[in-house]
Design a protein around this motif. Sequence first.
Motif, PDB file in Angstrom:
ATOM      1  N   ALA A 100      12.394  16.288 -29.193  1.00 16.13           N
ATOM      2  CA  ALA A 100      13.164  15.679 -30.278  1.00 16.13           C
ATOM      3  C   ALA A 100      12.945  14.170 -30.328  1.00 16.13           C
ATOM      4  N   VAL A 101      12.972  13.518 -29.171  1.00 17.82           N
ATOM      5  CA  VAL A 101      12.751  12.066 -29.116  1.00 17.82           C
ATOM      6  C   VAL A 101      11.408  11.711 -29.724  1.00 17.82           C
ATOM      7  N   GLN A 102      10.367  12.438 -29.355  1.00 13.92           N
ATOM      8  CA  GLN A 102       9.026  12.160 -29.856  1.00 13.92           C
ATOM      9  C   GLN A 102       8.941  12.335 -31.365  1.00 13.92           C
ATOM     10  N   ARG A 103       9.569  13.378 -31.871  1.00 17.24           N
ATOM     11  CA  ARG A 103       9.369  13.734 -33.281  1.00 17.24           C
ATOM     12  C   ARG A 103      10.286  12.998 -34.241  1.00 17.24           C
ATOM     13  N   VAL A 104      11.427  12.504 -33.759  1.00 21.92           N
ATOM     14  CA  VAL A 104      12.288  11.729 -34.653  1.00 21.92           C
ATOM     15  C   VAL A 104      12.145  10.231 -34.412  1.00 21.92           C
ATOM     16  N   GLY A 105      11.411   9.838 -33.357  1.00 22.23           N
ATOM     17  CA  GLY A 105      11.211   8.419 -33.076  1.00 22.23           C
ATOM     18  C   GLY A 105      12.430   7.750 -32.485  1.00 22.23           C
ATOM     19  N   SER A 106      13.158   8.457 -31.635  1.00 21.34           N
ATOM     20  CA  SER A 106      14.359   7.888 -31.029  1.00 21.34           C
ATOM     21  C   SER A 106      13.994   6.915 -29.914  1.00 21.34           C
ATOM     22  N   THR A 107      14.719   5.811 -29.841  1.00 24.31           N
ATOM     23  CA  THR A 107      14.499   4.800 -28.806  1.00 24.31           C
ATOM     24  C   THR A 107      15.844   4.372 -28.242  1.00 24.31           C
ATOM     25  N   ASP A 108      15.809   3.649 -27.126  1.00 27.68           N
ATOM     26  CA  ASP A 108      17.053   3.122 -26.570  1.00 27.68           C
ATOM     27  C   ASP A 108      17.700   2.126 -27.531  1.00 27.68           C
ATOM     28  N   ALA A 109      16.874   1.395 -28.282  1.00 26.36           N
ATOM     29  CA  ALA A 109      17.401   0.434 -29.248  1.00 26.36           C
ATOM     30  C   ALA A 109      18.000   1.125 -30.471  1.00 26.36           C
ATOM     31  N   ASP A 110      17.454   2.279 -30.819  1.00 26.47           N
ATOM     32  CA  ASP A 110      17.940   3.047 -31.966  1.00 26.47           C
ATOM     33  C   ASP A 110      17.965   4.526 -31.582  1.00 26.47           C
ATOM     34  N   PRO A 111      18.956   4.917 -30.743  1.00 30.19           N
ATOM     35  CA  PRO A 111      18.999   6.294 -30.262  1.00 30.19           C
ATOM     36  C   PRO A 111      19.369   7.275 -31.367  1.00 30.19           C
ATOM     37  N   ARG A 112      18.549   8.296 -31.518  1.00 31.04           N
ATOM     38  CA  ARG A 112      18.752   9.304 -32.558  1.00 31.04           C
ATOM     39  C   ARG A 112      19.014  10.691 -31.982  1.00 31.04           C
ATOM     40  N   VAL A 113      19.000  10.817 -30.656  1.00 35.71           N
ATOM     41  CA  VAL A 113      19.200  12.107 -30.002  1.00 35.71           C
ATOM     42  C   VAL A 113      20.395  12.014 -29.062  1.00 35.71           C
ATOM     43  N   VAL A 114      21.334  12.935 -29.223  1.00 29.41           N
ATOM     44  CA  VAL A 114      22.490  13.041 -28.342  1.00 29.41           C
ATOM     45  C   VAL A 114      22.415  14.395 -27.639  1.00 29.41           C
ATOM     46  N   ALA A 115      22.558  14.404 -26.319  1.00 27.18           N
ATOM     47  CA  ALA A 115      22.399  15.627 -25.533  1.00 27.18           C
ATOM     48  C   ALA A 115      23.597  15.845 -24.627  1.00 27.18           C
ATOM     49  N   ILE A 116      23.877  17.124 -24.338  1.00 23.77           N
ATOM     50  CA  ILE A 116      24.984  17.462 -23.454  1.00 23.77           C
ATOM     51  C   ILE A 116      24.635  18.693 -22.626  1.00 23.77           C
ATOM     52  N   ASP A 117      25.057  18.676 -21.362  1.00 25.92           N
ATOM     53  CA  ASP A 117      24.962  19.843 -20.488  1.00 25.92           C
ATOM     54  C   ASP A 117      25.865  19.613 -19.296  1.00 25.92           C
ATOM     55  N   TYR A 118      26.466  20.686 -18.774  1.00 25.72           N
ATOM     56  CA  TYR A 118      27.289  20.531 -17.575  1.00 25.72           C
ATOM     57  C   TYR A 118      26.429  20.463 -16.321  1.00 25.72           C
ATOM     58  N   LEU A 119      25.141  20.836 -16.432  1.00 23.98           N
ATOM     59  CA  LEU A 119      24.213  20.709 -15.313  1.00 23.98           C
ATOM     60  C   LEU A 119      23.701  19.278 -15.208  1.00 23.98           C
ATOM     61  N   GLU A 120      23.422  18.846 -13.995  1.00 26.65           N
ATOM     62  CA  GLU A 120      22.865  17.509 -13.798  1.00 26.65           C
ATOM     63  C   GLU A 120      21.507  17.406 -14.481  1.00 26.65           C
ATOM     64  N   MET A 121      21.265  16.265 -15.099  1.00 30.47           N
ATOM     65  CA  MET A 121      20.010  16.040 -15.820  1.00 30.47           C
ATOM     66  C   MET A 121      19.695  14.562 -15.763  1.00 30.47           C
ATOM     67  N   ASP A 122      18.467  14.223 -15.405  1.00 29.68           N
ATOM     68  CA  ASP A 122      18.053  12.826 -15.379  1.00 29.68           C
ATOM     69  C   ASP A 122      18.045  12.259 -16.788  1.00 29.68           C
ATOM     70  N   GLU A 123      18.382  10.988 -16.894  1.00 32.75           N
ATOM     71  CA  GLU A 123      18.413  10.348 -18.199  1.00 32.75           C
ATOM     72  C   GLU A 123      17.011  10.278 -18.802  1.00 32.75           C
ATOM     73  N   LEU A 124      16.978  10.215 -20.145  1.00 32.77           N
ATOM     74  CA  LEU A 124      15.721  10.122 -20.884  1.00 32.77           C
ATOM     75  C   LEU A 124      15.790   8.936 -21.845  1.00 32.77           C
ATOM     76  N   PRO A 125      14.714   8.171 -21.984  1.00 28.40           N
ATOM     77  CA  PRO A 125      14.713   7.099 -22.978  1.00 28.40           C
ATOM     78  C   PRO A 125      14.956   7.658 -24.377  1.00 28.40           C
ATOM     79  N   GLY A 126      15.813   6.991 -25.130  1.00 31.91           N
ATOM     80  CA  GLY A 126      16.085   7.414 -26.495  1.00 31.91           C
ATOM     81  C   GLY A 126      17.131   8.503 -26.625  1.00 31.91           C
ATOM     82  N   VAL A 127      17.775   8.884 -25.495  1.00 28.91           N
ATOM     83  CA  VAL A 127      18.765   9.967 -25.515  1.00 28.91           C
ATOM     84  C   VAL A 127      20.105   9.460 -24.988  1.00 28.91           C
ATOM     85  N   LYS A 128      21.169   9.702 -25.751  1.00 27.83           N
ATOM     86  CA  LYS A 128      22.521   9.500 -25.249  1.00 27.83           C
ATOM     87  C   LYS A 128      22.946  10.793 -24.570  1.00 27.83           C
TER      88      LYS A 128
END
Length: 251
Positions: A86-114
């Motif tokens: 999703a980050v790659q295809r919508v062009g999400s960045t830390d400066a302009d985050p366009r992807v929001v993600a949620i999971d109860y499992l531990e997950m390492d952070e990703l650039p462009g994802v809240k």
Amino acid sequence: MKGPVKGSGGRELTVRVKTARGRTASSQRWLERQLNDPYVARSKREGYRSRAAYKLIEIDDKHHILAPGKRVVDLGAAPGGWSQVAVQRVGSTDADPRVVAIDYLEMDELPGVKLFIKDFLDEDAPALLEQALGGPADVVLSDMAAPTTGHQQTDHLRTIYLAEVGADFALNVLRPGGHFLSKVFRGGAEGSLLTTLKQNFATVHHIKPPASRAGSVELFVLAKGFKGRKADVDADAEPGDAGEDGSGWQP
């Protein structure tokens, strides 16, 4: 233990895993599938966190639901393969985050994802996601699945419930024209979900992407073209209203 290896003729040879003390037969079969799975090998080469990334890639290559500037919610995101796509295809960045993600499992952070490490079923989770989006969503993705019990019908019902919860969230946050993609399992209990989606979206597609293992009961439902939420289900709707075969699916 190694994965697929090349024989003298250049073809890949299937790896057989020797039984180890403490390893169950099912875990041994899983390990053999992983070692011999070309999508697993490809994900390692191309830097995706899971082979599941290719399911979304294949679906989007055909149905074009992701595009630059779109806002995306990823439900059940761990370990992050769908979020990466999703980050790659919508062009999400830390400066302009366009992807929001949620999971109860531990997950390492990703650039462009809240990212929220939280159960989507928590009462306050939908509001947190809406606030983080900063506007209506264009796409809601759900790869949520309940932990399997080994009883196919139980697993189907639990996963359909998660798909229904994800769909209800999508109806509240999508902008007109938006899309909802969700995992489901075969099992026959998805009629209510399909009725809701057919009421609220222009088309509903039933998809088994090549990256989804042939022997798996996993399927995906893609609802495209959000029409705006209908307040009530039409109890008098005829089966044919859902599609030519009454199922609500379109290829």
